[in-house]
Write a protein that holds these residues in place. Structure first.
Motif, PDB file in Angstrom:
ATOM      1  N   ILE A   1       3.798   3.085 -12.271  1.00  0.00           N
ATOM      2  CA  ILE A   1       2.394   3.239 -11.903  1.00  0.00           C
ATOM      3  C   ILE A   1       2.278   2.949 -10.412  1.00  0.00           C
ATOM      4  O   ILE A   1       2.747   1.904  -9.945  1.00  0.00           O
ATOM      5  CB  ILE A   1       1.496   2.283 -12.716  1.00  0.00           C
ATOM      6  CG1 ILE A   1       1.623   2.611 -14.207  1.00  0.00           C
ATOM      7  CG2 ILE A   1       0.039   2.381 -12.268  1.00  0.00           C
ATOM      8  CD1 ILE A   1       1.035   1.544 -15.114  1.00  0.00           C
ATOM      9  N   ASP A   2       1.707   3.891  -9.667  1.00  0.00           N
ATOM     10  CA  ASP A   2       1.650   3.717  -8.220  1.00  0.00           C
ATOM     11  C   ASP A   2       0.481   2.831  -7.808  1.00  0.00           C
ATOM     12  O   ASP A   2      -0.285   2.341  -8.656  1.00  0.00           O
ATOM     13  CB  ASP A   2       1.619   5.075  -7.502  1.00  0.00           C
ATOM     14  CG  ASP A   2       0.346   5.878  -7.774  1.00  0.00           C
ATOM     15  OD1 ASP A   2      -0.694   5.279  -8.127  1.00  0.00           O
ATOM     16  OD2 ASP A   2       0.395   7.120  -7.627  1.00  0.00           O
ATOM     17  N   SER A   3       0.325   2.622  -6.503  1.00  0.00           N
ATOM     18  CA  SER A   3      -0.683   1.691  -5.986  1.00  0.00           C
ATOM     19  C   SER A   3      -2.109   2.179  -6.208  1.00  0.00           C
ATOM     20  O   SER A   3      -3.060   1.394  -6.071  1.00  0.00           O
ATOM     21  CB  SER A   3      -0.445   1.458  -4.486  1.00  0.00           C
ATOM     22  OG  SER A   3       0.835   0.882  -4.274  1.00  0.00           O
ATOM     23  N   ASN A   4      -2.271   3.451  -6.545  1.00  0.00           N
ATOM     24  CA  ASN A   4      -3.596   3.997  -6.855  1.00  0.00           C
ATOM     25  C   ASN A   4      -3.838   4.051  -8.359  1.00  0.00           C
ATOM     26  O   ASN A   4      -4.783   4.688  -8.814  1.00  0.00           O
ATOM     27  CB  ASN A   4      -3.746   5.399  -6.255  1.00  0.00           C
ATOM     28  CG  ASN A   4      -3.708   5.376  -4.740  1.00  0.00           C
ATOM     29  OD1 ASN A   4      -4.339   4.523  -4.106  1.00  0.00           O
ATOM     30  ND2 ASN A   4      -2.963   6.295  -4.149  1.00  0.00           N
TER      31      ASN A   4
ATOM     32  N   PHE B   1      -7.783  -9.136 -13.763  1.00  0.00           N
ATOM     33  CA  PHE B   1      -6.986  -8.484 -14.790  1.00  0.00           C
ATOM     34  C   PHE B   1      -6.351  -7.177 -14.322  1.00  0.00           C
ATOM     35  O   PHE B   1      -5.526  -6.606 -15.023  1.00  0.00           O
ATOM     36  CB  PHE B   1      -7.842  -8.210 -16.029  1.00  0.00           C
ATOM     37  CG  PHE B   1      -8.403  -9.448 -16.666  1.00  0.00           C
ATOM     38  CD1 PHE B   1      -7.591 -10.531 -16.948  1.00  0.00           C
ATOM     39  CD2 PHE B   1      -9.746  -9.541 -16.980  1.00  0.00           C
ATOM     40  CE1 PHE B   1      -8.091 -11.672 -17.532  1.00  0.00           C
ATOM     41  CE2 PHE B   1     -10.262 -10.673 -17.574  1.00  0.00           C
ATOM     42  CZ  PHE B   1      -9.437 -11.752 -17.847  1.00  0.00           C
ATOM     43  N   LYS B   2      -6.740  -6.670 -13.157  1.00  0.00           N
ATOM     44  CA  LYS B   2      -6.175  -5.406 -12.679  1.00  0.00           C
ATOM     45  C   LYS B   2      -4.692  -5.574 -12.359  1.00  0.00           C
ATOM     46  O   LYS B   2      -4.284  -6.605 -11.827  1.00  0.00           O
ATOM     47  CB  LYS B   2      -6.919  -4.944 -11.429  1.00  0.00           C
ATOM     48  CG  LYS B   2      -8.362  -4.518 -11.671  1.00  0.00           C
ATOM     49  CD  LYS B   2      -9.031  -4.104 -10.358  1.00  0.00           C
ATOM     50  CE  LYS B   2     -10.480  -3.696 -10.613  1.00  0.00           C
ATOM     51  NZ  LYS B   2     -11.168  -3.332  -9.347  1.00  0.00           N
ATOM     52  N   PRO B   3      -3.865  -4.548 -12.664  1.00  0.00           N
ATOM     53  CA  PRO B   3      -2.437  -4.653 -12.316  1.00  0.00           C
ATOM     54  C   PRO B   3      -2.265  -4.939 -10.832  1.00  0.00           C
ATOM     55  O   PRO B   3      -2.786  -4.213  -9.987  1.00  0.00           O
ATOM     56  CB  PRO B   3      -1.893  -3.258 -12.678  1.00  0.00           C
ATOM     57  CG  PRO B   3      -2.829  -2.757 -13.731  1.00  0.00           C
ATOM     58  CD  PRO B   3      -4.185  -3.282 -13.352  1.00  0.00           C
ATOM     59  N   ASN B   4      -1.560  -6.023 -10.529  1.00  0.00           N
ATOM     60  CA  ASN B   4      -1.396  -6.427  -9.141  1.00  0.00           C
ATOM     61  C   ASN B   4      -0.408  -5.520  -8.429  1.00  0.00           C
ATOM     62  O   ASN B   4       0.651  -5.183  -8.962  1.00  0.00           O
ATOM     63  CB  ASN B   4      -0.924  -7.884  -9.087  1.00  0.00           C
ATOM     64  CG  ASN B   4      -0.948  -8.426  -7.683  1.00  0.00           C
ATOM     65  OD1 ASN B   4      -0.012  -8.207  -6.931  1.00  0.00           O
ATOM     66  ND2 ASN B   4      -2.007  -9.135  -7.336  1.00  0.00           N
ATOM     67  N   ILE B   5      -0.749  -5.124  -7.208  1.00  0.00           N
ATOM     68  CA  ILE B   5       0.071  -4.178  -6.446  1.00  0.00           C
ATOM     69  C   ILE B   5       1.492  -4.705  -6.231  1.00  0.00           C
ATOM     70  O   ILE B   5       2.475  -3.955  -6.286  1.00  0.00           O
ATOM     71  CB  ILE B   5      -0.586  -3.865  -5.086  1.00  0.00           C
ATOM     72  CG1 ILE B   5      -1.998  -3.291  -5.299  1.00  0.00           C
ATOM     73  CG2 ILE B   5       0.277  -2.900  -4.287  1.00  0.00           C
ATOM     74  CD1 ILE B   5      -2.030  -2.038  -6.135  1.00  0.00           C
ATOM     75  N   ALA B   6       1.629  -6.015  -6.000  1.00  0.00           N
ATOM     76  CA  ALA B   6       2.959  -6.595  -5.787  1.00  0.00           C
ATOM     77  C   ALA B   6       3.843  -6.412  -7.008  1.00  0.00           C
ATOM     78  O   ALA B   6       5.035  -6.105  -6.896  1.00  0.00           O
ATOM     79  CB  ALA B   6       2.826  -8.075  -5.440  1.00  0.00           C
ATOM     80  N   PHE B   7       3.274  -6.570  -8.194  1.00  0.00           N
ATOM     81  CA  PHE B   7       4.048  -6.407  -9.420  1.00  0.00           C
ATOM     82  C   PHE B   7       4.358  -4.930  -9.677  1.00  0.00           C
ATOM     83  O   PHE B   7       5.444  -4.593 -10.163  1.00  0.00           O
ATOM     84  CB  PHE B   7       3.304  -7.019 -10.601  1.00  0.00           C
ATOM     85  CG  PHE B   7       2.985  -8.483 -10.414  1.00  0.00           C
ATOM     86  CD1 PHE B   7       3.936  -9.358  -9.915  1.00  0.00           C
ATOM     87  CD2 PHE B   7       1.728  -8.982 -10.724  1.00  0.00           C
ATOM     88  CE1 PHE B   7       3.653 -10.709  -9.738  1.00  0.00           C
ATOM     89  CE2 PHE B   7       1.427 -10.314 -10.548  1.00  0.00           C
ATOM     90  CZ  PHE B   7       2.386 -11.187 -10.056  1.00  0.00           C
ATOM     91  N   LEU B   8       3.409  -4.055  -9.374  1.00  0.00           N
ATOM     92  CA  LEU B   8       3.661  -2.613  -9.512  1.00  0.00           C
ATOM     93  C   LEU B   8       4.795  -2.179  -8.586  1.00  0.00           C
ATOM     94  O   LEU B   8       5.657  -1.383  -8.962  1.00  0.00           O
ATOM     95  CB  LEU B   8       2.393  -1.817  -9.208  1.00  0.00           C
ATOM     96  CG  LEU B   8       1.240  -1.959 -10.211  1.00  0.00           C
ATOM     97  CD1 LEU B   8       0.019  -1.175  -9.724  1.00  0.00           C
ATOM     98  CD2 LEU B   8       1.651  -1.481 -11.594  1.00  0.00           C
ATOM     99  N   ASN B   9       4.800  -2.713  -7.361  1.00  0.00           N
ATOM    100  CA  ASN B   9       5.883  -2.400  -6.421  1.00  0.00           C
ATOM    101  C   ASN B   9       7.234  -2.859  -6.959  1.00  0.00           C
ATOM    102  O   ASN B   9       8.252  -2.176  -6.811  1.00  0.00           O
ATOM    103  CB  ASN B   9       5.616  -3.047  -5.064  1.00  0.00           C
ATOM    104  CG  ASN B   9       4.466  -2.383  -4.315  1.00  0.00           C
ATOM    105  OD1 ASN B   9       4.056  -1.270  -4.659  1.00  0.00           O
ATOM    106  ND2 ASN B   9       3.952  -3.048  -3.304  1.00  0.00           N
ATOM    107  N   HIS B  10       7.232  -4.048  -7.571  1.00  0.00           N
ATOM    108  CA  HIS B  10       8.482  -4.566  -8.134  1.00  0.00           C
ATOM    109  C   HIS B  10       8.999  -3.631  -9.219  1.00  0.00           C
ATOM    110  O   HIS B  10      10.198  -3.323  -9.275  1.00  0.00           O
ATOM    111  CB  HIS B  10       8.266  -5.965  -8.705  1.00  0.00           C
ATOM    112  CG  HIS B  10       9.503  -6.554  -9.306  1.00  0.00           C
ATOM    113  ND1 HIS B  10      10.343  -7.389  -8.622  1.00  0.00           N
ATOM    114  CD2 HIS B  10      10.049  -6.396 -10.548  1.00  0.00           C
ATOM    115  CE1 HIS B  10      11.362  -7.737  -9.395  1.00  0.00           C
ATOM    116  NE2 HIS B  10      11.205  -7.137 -10.572  1.00  0.00           N
ATOM    117  N   HIS B  11       8.112  -3.187 -10.105  1.00  0.00           N
ATOM    118  CA  HIS B  11       8.526  -2.279 -11.181  1.00  0.00           C
ATOM    119  C   HIS B  11       9.070  -0.973 -10.607  1.00  0.00           C
ATOM    120  O   HIS B  11      10.095  -0.456 -11.065  1.00  0.00           O
ATOM    121  CB  HIS B  11       7.346  -1.997 -12.119  1.00  0.00           C
ATOM    122  CG  HIS B  11       7.708  -1.155 -13.300  1.00  0.00           C
ATOM    123  ND1 HIS B  11       7.727   0.232 -13.261  1.00  0.00           N
ATOM    124  CD2 HIS B  11       8.081  -1.494 -14.569  1.00  0.00           C
ATOM    125  CE1 HIS B  11       8.092   0.697 -14.441  1.00  0.00           C
ATOM    126  NE2 HIS B  11       8.307  -0.325 -15.253  1.00  0.00           N
TER     127      HIS B  11
END
Length: 340
Positions: A282-285, A316-326
């Motif tokens: 899932i990207d940053s957007n 509760f929104k997916p945090n960008i730092a965690f999305l980047n890690h994935h």
């Protein structure tokens, strides 16, 4: 005008510690009167075991801390989904944790006084304990009896000022954030650090109160945040207490991912499998990005570029730092997640 919820603590709520050598026999909670439910976040009477997050600031802590708790409606008697158990319930509980009830802080017959604050669009509650013999105890106990609709009333709403109730410094810089808005912290830390350095993510997790959550509360808050539906398909298969919905870690547990709700996303089981194996990210957007190797497949055509459901509450929104890690460590691996 200030608004308070006054609650006289019962023995059963405190786990009946008197009967068990001072140790609780069960979980501890405040039993909330349904006549006072308007004071707290809305709960559905027909959605099975509906729950809502509640931010509480204990006035008895040395530092001003905002604690995340849940208020749960055990509504099996009224739910639209058939209940398979033998003892359907109809009661609302605000569950305690070690942050608001350190070392069995509350005792039977204590008064728990909640004051309601509106900070922008957010509702926060302060919590004060008053013991028999302390200032205000007799005043509030008498008020409970005056307003009682039935004998031994233990819950009532009070509107007006209670000068003996301490007001926390909500909104002040001294507030230690178990924050519902990580943007302020993210703005003060380089995005590159958060995205690429584990130290930066660890700091973020600590700032957001990762130590307050466990596997149970993680699942509860994540599923609640996504309205009990898959973030991608927007569907769920459910029968009674059974459903195909799971709380997936974005930064995996094997990579030391914490139980923060913003490190979670509600996914049906097949989507959870595909997410963990790196079929998509899932990207940053908040758009689905399917692996290049799956281009031309039905999976790619149906989901690539699709905008996921995003929770309305920032915490509760997916945090960008965690999305980047994935995206950097799981996406397109097509393998079982291993420890880093």
């Amino acid at each position: 005008m200030a608004q308070y919820y006054i609650h006289k603590v019962g023995s059963q709520e405190m786990g009946s510690v008197e009967r068990n050598a001072g140790k609780p026999q069960r979980g501890r909670y405040f039993l909330i009167s349904k006549e006072c439910l308007d004071f707290f976040p809305h709960l559905s009477s027909v959605a099975l075991n509906d729950k809502a997050p509640v931010f509480i600031v204990p006035t008895y802590e040395e530092e001003t801390v905002k604690v995340l708790c849940t208020i749960d409606y055990h509504n099996q008697k009224h739910s639209l989904i058939d209940y398979a158990g033998n003892n359907p319930r109809d009661e609302v509980r605000l569950y305690m944790n070690s942050q608001i009830d350190p070392e069995l802080f509350f005792k039977t017959d204590d008064l728990a006084v909640f004051e309601k604050f509106e900070i922008g669009e957010e509702i926060i509650y302060s919590l004060t304990r008053i013991r028999n013999g302390e200032e205000g105890y007799d005043i509030l106990s008498n008020y409970l009896q005056e307003k009682a609709r039935k004998p031994h009333c233990s819950n009532v709403i009070y509107e007006g000022e209670l000068n003996f109730i301490e007001k926390p410094s909500i909104g002040d810089e001294t507030l230690i954030a178990v924050s519902n808005d990580a943007e302020g912290y993210l703005a003060s830390v380089s995005t590159d650090i958060l995205a690429h350095e584990e130290d930066g993510i660890n700091i973020l997790e600590q700032q957001m109160g990762s130590q307050l959550f466990n596997s149970v509360t993680f699942r509860q808050f994540v599923l609640f945040a996504y309205n009990y539906k898959c973030a991608i398909t927007h569907k769920v298969i459910r029968y009674g207490d059974l459903c195909n919905l799971e709380a997936a870690h974005i930064k995996p547990q094997a990579h030391n991912g914490k139980f923060l709700p913003c490190n979670g996303i509600a996914l049906c089981r097949d989507m959870h499998f595909a997410f963990d194996k790196g079929f998509f990210t899932i990207d940053s957007n908040y758009n689905v990005q399917v692996a290049n190797q799956l281009r031309g497949t039905d999976f790619y055509e149906e989901f690539n570029g699709k905008h996921i459901f995003v929770p309305t509450v920032d915490f509760f929104k997916p945090n960008i730092a965690f999305l980047n890690h994935h995206r950097e460590h799981v996406f397109q691996t097509f393998a079982q997640i291993r420890r880093m």
